[in-house]
Design a protein around this motif. Structure first.
Motif, PDB file in Angstrom:
ATOM      1  N   HIS A 170       5.021  10.641  -0.899  1.00 15.99           N
ATOM      2  CA  HIS A 170       4.365   9.351  -0.744  1.00 15.99           C
ATOM      3  C   HIS A 170       5.218   8.444   0.133  1.00 15.99           C
ATOM      4  O   HIS A 170       6.447   8.509   0.113  1.00 15.99           O
ATOM      5  N   CYS A 173       5.366   4.250   0.950  1.00 14.18           N
ATOM      6  CA  CYS A 173       4.843   2.960   0.526  1.00 14.18           C
ATOM      7  C   CYS A 173       5.313   1.869   1.480  1.00 14.18           C
ATOM      8  O   CYS A 173       6.469   1.834   1.890  1.00 14.18           O
ATOM      9  N   SER A 221       0.847  -1.200   0.000  1.00 12.02           N
ATOM     10  CA  SER A 221       0.000   0.000   0.000  1.00 12.02           C
ATOM     11  C   SER A 221       0.879   1.244   0.000  1.00 12.02           C
ATOM     12  O   SER A 221       2.031   1.201   0.440  1.00 12.02           O
ATOM     13  N   CYS A 222       0.314   2.332  -0.504  1.00 11.28           N
ATOM     14  CA  CYS A 222       0.993   3.626  -0.498  1.00 11.28           C
ATOM     15  C   CYS A 222       0.035   4.682   0.035  1.00 11.28           C
ATOM     16  O   CYS A 222      -1.170   4.601  -0.202  1.00 11.28           O
ATOM     17  N   TYR A 227       3.249   3.921  -5.848  1.00 12.96           N
ATOM     18  CA  TYR A 227       3.264   2.731  -6.705  1.00 12.96           C
ATOM     19  C   TYR A 227       1.974   1.955  -6.500  1.00 12.96           C
ATOM     20  O   TYR A 227       1.338   2.034  -5.452  1.00 12.96           O
ATOM     21  N   HIS A 228       1.596   1.181  -7.506  1.00 12.68           N
ATOM     22  CA  HIS A 228       0.408   0.348  -7.412  1.00 12.68           C
ATOM     23  C   HIS A 228       0.720  -0.894  -6.582  1.00 12.68           C
ATOM     24  O   HIS A 228       1.861  -1.368  -6.542  1.00 12.68           O
ATOM     25  N   ARG A 229      -0.321  -1.416  -5.978  1.00 13.63           N
ATOM     26  CA  ARG A 229      -0.201  -2.646  -5.180  1.00 13.63           C
ATOM     27  C   ARG A 229       0.323  -3.775  -6.075  1.00 13.63           C
ATOM     28  O   ARG A 229      -0.109  -3.938  -7.204  1.00 13.63           O
ATOM     29  N   HIS A 262       6.424   9.835  -6.101  1.00 16.64           N
ATOM     30  CA  HIS A 262       5.185   9.274  -6.636  1.00 16.64           C
ATOM     31  C   HIS A 262       4.923   7.935  -5.956  1.00 16.64           C
ATOM     32  O   HIS A 262       5.830   7.272  -5.455  1.00 16.64           O
ATOM     33  N   THR A 283       3.485  -3.984  -7.202  1.00 15.06           N
ATOM     34  CA  THR A 283       4.704  -3.580  -7.909  1.00 15.06           C
ATOM     35  C   THR A 283       5.917  -4.105  -7.150  1.00 15.06           C
ATOM     36  O   THR A 283       5.990  -4.007  -5.926  1.00 15.06           O
TER      37      THR A 283
END
Length: 172
Positions: free
Chosen positions: A52, A54, A40-41, A79-81, A77, A83
């Motif tokens: 951000h 993460c 999660s971020c 990251y998507h879950r 920035h 990655t």
């Protein structure tokens, strides 16, 4: 004078933080390369000041870091879950992402921080080395003294290298 001293302290802090991250990037500090999977971020701040953080996990193998949750902090920035990132971690679970863009960014911060830290003494020395042409009984000399020229090169070259490295980090 107090403002210049504050800028020097700010520069020293920036250089110290960048040197720490650069130590992780080069492998002088932290674990060997580990693969971290993002869970999660979250973001905090507003406008251009959004940063951000993460959280993730990975197989630490024989590396000296905590089991469980790892943290990537102060990212530009999120990251998507799911990655997977290449990181080096401290024993407490704080991690630094590894990559050429990150190295160039840390070098830019280090150079700019060093420039800011040396601004006060360097500006003082440059001002002391200016020749005074108005002295009575002396023939006026034209040009700048050697210390002043060296100071100008130093105070122009270091920020230029920092800027170049920062721009390079955007494209890597």
């Amino acid at each position: 004078m107090l403002a210049l001293l504050f800028v020097s302290l700010l520069g020293g802090t920036l250089a110290y933080g960048a040197a720490g991250n650069l130590g992780y990037q080069t492998g002088w500090r932290g674990t060997p390369r580990l693969a971290m999977t993002i869970d999660s971020c979250s973001s905090h701040g507003s406008g251009r000041n959004v940063v951000h953080a993460c959280f993730g996990h990975g197989d630490r193998g024989s590396a000296d870091t905590v089991d469980g949750e790892w943290l990537l902090d102060d990212l530009s920035h999120g990251y998507h879950r799911g990655t997977v990132l290449s990181v080096r971690c401290s024993p407490t679970g704080g991690c630094v992402e590894i990559g050429a863009g990150r190295v160039a960014g840390d070098v830019a911060k280090l150079l700019f921080g060093l420039w800011l830290a040396t601004l006060t003494p360097g500006a003082g020395l440059a001002l002391l080395s200016v020749r005074r042409n108005e002295r009575p009984g002396r023939t006026p000399r034209t040009g700048l003294s050697l210390p002043f020229r060296l100071g100008l090169v130093y105070f122009a070259a270091l920020p230029a290298l920092a800027l170049l490295s920062g721009i390079l980090s955007l494209f890597l």
